[in-house]
Write a protein that holds these residues in place. Structure first.
Motif, short mmCIF file in Angstrom:
data_model
loop_
_atom_site.label_atom_id
_atom_site.label_comp_id
_atom_site.label_asym_id
_atom_site.label_seq_id
_atom_site.Cartn_x
_atom_site.Cartn_y
_atom_site.Cartn_z
N ARG A 56 -120.36 -1.14 -6.87
CA ARG A 56 -121.03 -2.43 -7.00
C ARG A 56 -120.09 -3.57 -6.64
O ARG A 56 -120.47 -4.53 -5.96
N TRP A 57 -118.85 -3.46 -7.05
CA TRP A 57 -117.88 -4.51 -6.76
C TRP A 57 -117.51 -4.53 -5.27
O TRP A 57 -117.49 -5.59 -4.64
N ILE A 58 -117.22 -3.38 -4.71
CA ILE A 58 -116.75 -3.30 -3.32
C ILE A 58 -117.86 -3.68 -2.34
O ILE A 58 -117.62 -4.42 -1.37
N ASN A 59 -119.06 -3.23 -2.59
CA ASN A 59 -120.14 -3.40 -1.61
C ASN A 59 -120.96 -4.67 -1.81
O ASN A 59 -121.66 -5.09 -0.87
N TYR A 60 -120.89 -5.30 -2.98
CA TYR A 60 -121.79 -6.43 -3.22
C TYR A 60 -121.13 -7.66 -3.85
O TYR A 60 -121.54 -8.78 -3.57
N LYS A 88 -114.99 8.01 10.62
CA LYS A 88 -114.12 7.62 9.51
C LYS A 88 -114.38 6.15 9.19
O LYS A 88 -113.65 5.25 9.58
N TRP A 89 -115.46 5.94 8.43
CA TRP A 89 -115.96 4.58 8.21
C TRP A 89 -114.99 3.74 7.40
O TRP A 89 -114.92 2.52 7.59
N SER A 90 -114.26 4.33 6.46
CA SER A 90 -113.32 3.54 5.66
C SER A 90 -112.19 3.00 6.53
O SER A 90 -111.75 1.86 6.34
N LEU A 91 -111.73 3.79 7.50
CA LEU A 91 -110.68 3.31 8.40
C LEU A 91 -111.22 2.22 9.33
O LEU A 91 -110.51 1.26 9.66
N ILE A 92 -112.45 2.37 9.76
CA ILE A 92 -113.06 1.35 10.62
C ILE A 92 -113.26 0.06 9.83
O ILE A 92 -112.99 -1.04 10.33
N ALA A 93 -113.72 0.19 8.57
CA ALA A 93 -113.94 -1.00 7.75
C ALA A 93 -112.63 -1.74 7.47
O ALA A 93 -112.64 -2.97 7.30
N ALA A 94 -111.53 -1.02 7.39
CA ALA A 94 -110.23 -1.67 7.14
C ALA A 94 -109.84 -2.61 8.27
O ALA A 94 -109.01 -3.51 8.05
N ARG A 95 -110.42 -2.42 9.46
CA ARG A 95 -110.10 -3.27 10.61
C ARG A 95 -111.16 -4.33 10.86
O ARG A 95 -111.08 -5.07 11.83
N LEU A 96 -112.17 -4.37 10.00
CA LEU A 96 -113.20 -5.42 10.07
C LEU A 96 -113.22 -6.16 8.73
O LEU A 96 -113.90 -5.73 7.79
N PRO A 97 -112.46 -7.22 8.59
CA PRO A 97 -112.41 -7.94 7.31
C PRO A 97 -113.79 -8.41 6.87
O PRO A 97 -114.57 -8.93 7.64
N GLY A 98 -114.08 -8.17 5.60
CA GLY A 98 -115.35 -8.61 5.03
C GLY A 98 -116.49 -7.63 5.19
O GLY A 98 -117.58 -7.88 4.66
N THR A 100 -117.92 -3.58 4.72
CA THR A 100 -117.68 -2.37 3.95
C THR A 100 -117.97 -1.14 4.80
O THR A 100 -118.69 -1.21 5.80
N ASP A 101 -117.40 -0.02 4.37
CA ASP A 101 -117.62 1.23 5.11
C ASP A 101 -119.08 1.65 5.08
O ASP A 101 -119.63 2.12 6.08
N TRP A 108 -124.31 1.32 12.09
CA TRP A 108 -124.13 2.24 13.22
C TRP A 108 -125.38 3.09 13.45
O TRP A 108 -125.85 3.23 14.59
N ASN A 109 -125.89 3.67 12.38
CA ASN A 109 -127.03 4.58 12.51
C ASN A 109 -128.32 3.87 12.88
O ASN A 109 -129.21 4.49 13.50
N THR A 110 -128.46 2.60 12.52
CA THR A 110 -129.72 1.90 12.75
C THR A 110 -129.73 1.04 14.01
O THR A 110 -130.81 0.78 14.56
N HIS A 111 -128.55 0.61 14.49
CA HIS A 111 -128.52 -0.33 15.61
C HIS A 111 -127.63 0.13 16.77
O HIS A 111 -128.08 0.20 17.91
N ILE A 112 -126.38 0.45 16.47
CA ILE A 112 -125.42 0.68 17.56
C ILE A 112 -125.74 1.96 18.32
O ILE A 112 -125.56 2.03 19.54
N ARG A 113 -126.21 2.99 17.63
CA ARG A 113 -126.58 4.22 18.34
C ARG A 113 -127.64 3.94 19.39
O ARG A 113 -127.56 4.44 20.52
N ARG A 114 -128.65 3.15 19.03
CA ARG A 114 -129.69 2.82 19.99
C ARG A 114 -129.14 1.99 21.15
O ARG A 114 -129.56 2.16 22.30
N LYS A 115 -128.21 1.11 20.86
CA LYS A 115 -127.62 0.29 21.91
C LYS A 115 -126.87 1.15 22.92
O LYS A 115 -127.00 0.95 24.14
N LEU A 116 -126.11 2.13 22.44
CA LEU A 116 -125.37 3.00 23.35
C LEU A 116 -126.32 3.88 24.16
O LEU A 116 -126.09 4.10 25.36
N LEU A 117 -127.37 4.39 23.53
CA LEU A 117 -128.32 5.22 24.26
C LEU A 117 -129.03 4.42 25.34
O LEU A 117 -129.32 4.95 26.43
N SER A 118 -129.32 3.15 25.06
CA SER A 118 -129.95 2.31 26.09
C SER A 118 -129.01 2.05 27.25
O SER A 118 -129.46 1.79 28.37
N ARG A 119 -127.71 2.12 27.03
CA ARG A 119 -126.73 1.97 28.10
C ARG A 119 -126.48 3.28 28.85
O ARG A 119 -125.73 3.31 29.81
#
Length: 214
Positions: A56-60, A88-98, A100-101, A108-119
């Motif tokens: 609750r603290w980390i995500n909200y 490795k979502w925790s490592l990715i989140a560590a490089r995006l301040p603000g 969460t993993d 990723w699952n709802t937006h970026i996957r579709r964006k890559l497939l469209s490309r």
């Protein structure tokens, strides 16, 4: 031996957090820091599991969380980091301040996957999908047809073939292809010439006529 539970879950609240619970958790962490999540719920006066308080603290609730939609720069950074680190979502989140993993994983699952497939890019390997850019209008390659009307004209192009194939000059002698010939028997023998049957018959008649005259 299995790992012991983080806390006693027999008498803990489950489900959505209330505003009062959020305020208690925020007030305690501001005053004492995060500390040990096992003992934090009891010290803060919360009937929650330590894991539930941490998530609750980390995500909200933590103040450095970035709200709102992901920017285009964040999208490209997530794609680049996923190509290097995988899921490795925790490592990715560590490089995006603000961010969460869990938030990045859901995005990723709802937006970026579709964006890559469209490309035309595979979201797992980050490589172009086979056949995505293949052109179906490509003209097939053809080989000029050569004349085979006579066995001694192999390698040359007749007038009709020359006009249809677009050749401006005849091929060089080095490109001629000679027909395959069967093996010849070169064993020769020397002897008197053999007479044909008609010649033998006429010679016999001449000899018989000479004998009758004599």
């Amino acid at each position: 031996m299995g790992r012991s539970p983080c806390c006693e879950k027999a008498h803990t609240n489950k489900g959505a957090w209330t505003k009062e619970e959020d305020d208690r958790l925020v007030a305690y962490i501001r005053a004492h820091g995060e500390g040990c999540w096992r003992s934090l719920p009891k010290a803060a006066g919360l009937l929650r599991c330590g894991k539930s308080c941490r998530l609750r603290w980390i995500n909200y609730l933590r103040p450095d969380l970035k709200r709102g939609n992901f920017t285009d720069d964040e999208d490209e950074l997530i794609i680049k980091l996923h190509g290097l680190l995988g899921n490795k979502w925790s490592l990715i989140a560590a490089r995006l301040p603000g961010r969460t993993d869990n938030e990045i994983k859901n995005y990723w699952n709802t937006h970026i996957r579709r964006k890559l497939l469209s490309r035309g890019v595979d979201p797992v390997t980050h490589r172009p999908i086979a056949g995505a850019d293949a052109s179906s209008d490509a003209a097939p390659t053809t080989v000029p047809r050569r004349s085979t009307t006579t066995p001694f004209a192999i390698g040359f192009v007749d007038k009709e073939d020359k006009s249809s194939s677009g050749w401006d000059e005849e091929p060089s002698p080095s490109s001629w292809q000679l027909p395959e010939c069967p093996d010849l028997n070169l064993e020769l023998s020397i002897g008197p010439p053999s007479q044909a049957p008609e010649q033998k018959k006429s010679s016999r008649q001449e000899n018989s006529s000479i004998c009758l005259n004599t």
